[in-house]
Motif scaffolding. Sequence first.
Motif, PDB file in Angstrom:
ATOM      1  N   ARG A  98      39.309  10.686  20.017  1.00 13.76           N
ATOM      2  CA  ARG A  98      39.987  10.572  21.309  1.00 13.76           C
ATOM      3  C   ARG A  98      41.251  11.406  21.272  1.00 13.76           C
ATOM      4  NH1 ARG A  98      44.625   7.649  20.697  1.00 13.76           N
ATOM      5  NH2 ARG A  98      44.709   6.065  19.052  1.00 13.76           N
ATOM      6  N   ALA A  99      41.924  11.492  22.428  1.00 14.12           N
ATOM      7  CA  ALA A  99      43.221  12.157  22.494  1.00 14.12           C
ATOM      8  C   ALA A  99      44.325  11.179  22.096  1.00 14.12           C
ATOM      9  CB  ALA A  99      43.479  12.670  23.910  1.00 14.12           C
ATOM     10  N   PRO A 100      45.500  11.668  21.691  1.00 14.45           N
ATOM     11  CA  PRO A 100      46.642  10.759  21.490  1.00 14.45           C
ATOM     12  C   PRO A 100      46.886   9.971  22.773  1.00 14.45           C
ATOM     13  CG  PRO A 100      47.158  12.942  20.637  1.00 14.45           C
ATOM     14  CD  PRO A 100      45.860  13.075  21.373  1.00 14.45           C
ATOM     15  N   SER A 101      47.194   8.711  22.633  1.00 14.57           N
ATOM     16  CA  SER A 101      47.258   7.838  23.808  1.00 14.57           C
ATOM     17  C   SER A 101      48.539   8.002  24.612  1.00 14.57           C
ATOM     18  CB  SER A 101      47.097   6.371  23.389  1.00 14.57           C
ATOM     19  OG  SER A 101      48.103   6.013  22.462  1.00 14.57           O
ATOM     20  N   ASN A 102      49.630   8.451  23.970  1.00 15.75           N
ATOM     21  CA  ASN A 102      50.897   8.585  24.693  1.00 15.75           C
ATOM     22  C   ASN A 102      51.873   9.407  23.845  1.00 15.75           C
ATOM     23  OD1 ASN A 102      52.161   6.719  22.747  1.00 15.75           O
ATOM     24  ND2 ASN A 102      50.987   5.136  23.825  1.00 15.75           N
ATOM     25  N   PRO A 103      53.002   9.831  24.429  1.00 18.38           N
ATOM     26  CA  PRO A 103      53.979  10.622  23.668  1.00 18.38           C
ATOM     27  C   PRO A 103      54.542   9.897  22.453  1.00 18.38           C
ATOM     28  CG  PRO A 103      54.380  10.852  26.022  1.00 18.38           C
ATOM     29  CD  PRO A 103      53.359   9.760  25.871  1.00 18.38           C
ATOM     30  N   VAL A 104      54.615   8.567  22.509  1.00 14.91           N
ATOM     31  CA  VAL A 104      55.143   7.801  21.374  1.00 14.91           C
ATOM     32  C   VAL A 104      54.227   7.982  20.165  1.00 14.91           C
ATOM     33  CG1 VAL A 104      55.668   5.499  20.491  1.00 14.91           C
ATOM     34  CG2 VAL A 104      56.327   6.127  22.833  1.00 14.91           C
ATOM     35  N   GLU A 105      52.922   7.897  20.389  1.00  8.58           N
ATOM     36  CA  GLU A 105      51.970   8.094  19.293  1.00  8.58           C
ATOM     37  C   GLU A 105      52.053   9.519  18.768  1.00  8.58           C
ATOM     38  OE1 GLU A 105      47.621   6.352  18.519  1.00  8.58           O
ATOM     39  OE2 GLU A 105      47.677   7.751  20.213  1.00  8.58           O
ATOM     40  N   MET A 106      52.196  10.481  19.671  1.00  4.72           N
ATOM     41  CA  MET A 106      52.335  11.877  19.263  1.00  4.72           C
ATOM     42  C   MET A 106      53.576  12.071  18.396  1.00  4.72           C
ATOM     43  SD  MET A 106      51.257  15.062  19.382  1.00  4.72           S
ATOM     44  CE  MET A 106      50.208  15.406  20.813  1.00  4.72           C
ATOM     45  N   ARG A 107      54.702  11.485  18.815  1.00  6.73           N
ATOM     46  CA  ARG A 107      55.946  11.650  18.045  1.00  6.73           C
ATOM     47  C   ARG A 107      55.849  11.001  16.673  1.00  6.73           C
ATOM     48  NH1 ARG A 107      58.401  10.974  23.205  1.00  6.73           N
ATOM     49  NH2 ARG A 107      58.690   8.749  22.874  1.00  6.73           N
ATOM     50  N   ARG A 108      55.140   9.871  16.584  1.00  8.43           N
ATOM     51  CA  ARG A 108      55.009   9.191  15.292  1.00  8.43           C
ATOM     52  C   ARG A 108      54.301  10.085  14.277  1.00  8.43           C
ATOM     53  NH1 ARG A 108      52.766   4.856  16.918  1.00  8.43           N
ATOM     54  NH2 ARG A 108      50.593   5.108  16.327  1.00  8.43           N
TER      55      ARG A 108
END
Length: 257
Positions: A98-108
């Motif tokens: 799947r794609a990253p669910s949100n910017p928070v997950e991306m930043r982590r």
Amino acid sequence: MTSTDEFAVREITVDRQSPAAERQAALVQIYAQVLERQPYAFERKQLAEIEADFLRKKSGVKRFLRDLGHSEVYLNEFYYNSSNPKFIELCFKHFIGRAPSNPVEMRRYCDILMRNGVKAMITALLDSEDYRRHFGCFTVPHAWAEDSYPSPRTFWETEVLLHELHGRRGWTLPTMTWHNLHLDCEGGICHLPESHLPESYLPERTPASGQPAATNLGLDALHQVLSTMEPQDLEKFAATLSGAERDKLRHLLLPTP
């Protein structure tokens, strides 16, 4: 509305009791999922040792995935020419389905990548709860559909990413970024057509000077998207825009004197 189910493949699970034919089928499916193709002949030589261990039951699916993700074959194909956010998005597609669910997950995961390196980031994905819940230790990763999505945007980003051919939208901007910026990145070059921008993002004309004036509506979201990108990634992104398109962004983001 299309469904991620259309991407579903026959679920392949192999363990130490699986016959050789099933292991070979799993290997083909792993390459299709992670490399988005089968290896070239010269790449097979680089992968020969880890491939042999997998076929001889010395390693399982998860171990082989880790070794493949850490290999120069994978890194040459997806990491060295990509921005960090785009690479992370591709890793989600390949290893989580799947794609990253949100910017928070991306930043982590960006933080893990920058602090601990690319191999640690891939290992963290494979050790994640999402991976464990959907694939365990023996199932080949594949696209999957959630029962419900946090928002239509989350659904859309996953659908676009799973449809996306390798390199189709370039190597810099992840789906969530060019979507948030209302960019058209088909063919790997980003455009900022005014027809695709909401009215709140378009520069207004002042009656006195006729010059564009920045609008305050929607700019917080735009700043938030850009602030998640590293300086080197912003430079790569800017290089994909024409001078006129950079001017449009400048009018949106800079206050009018």
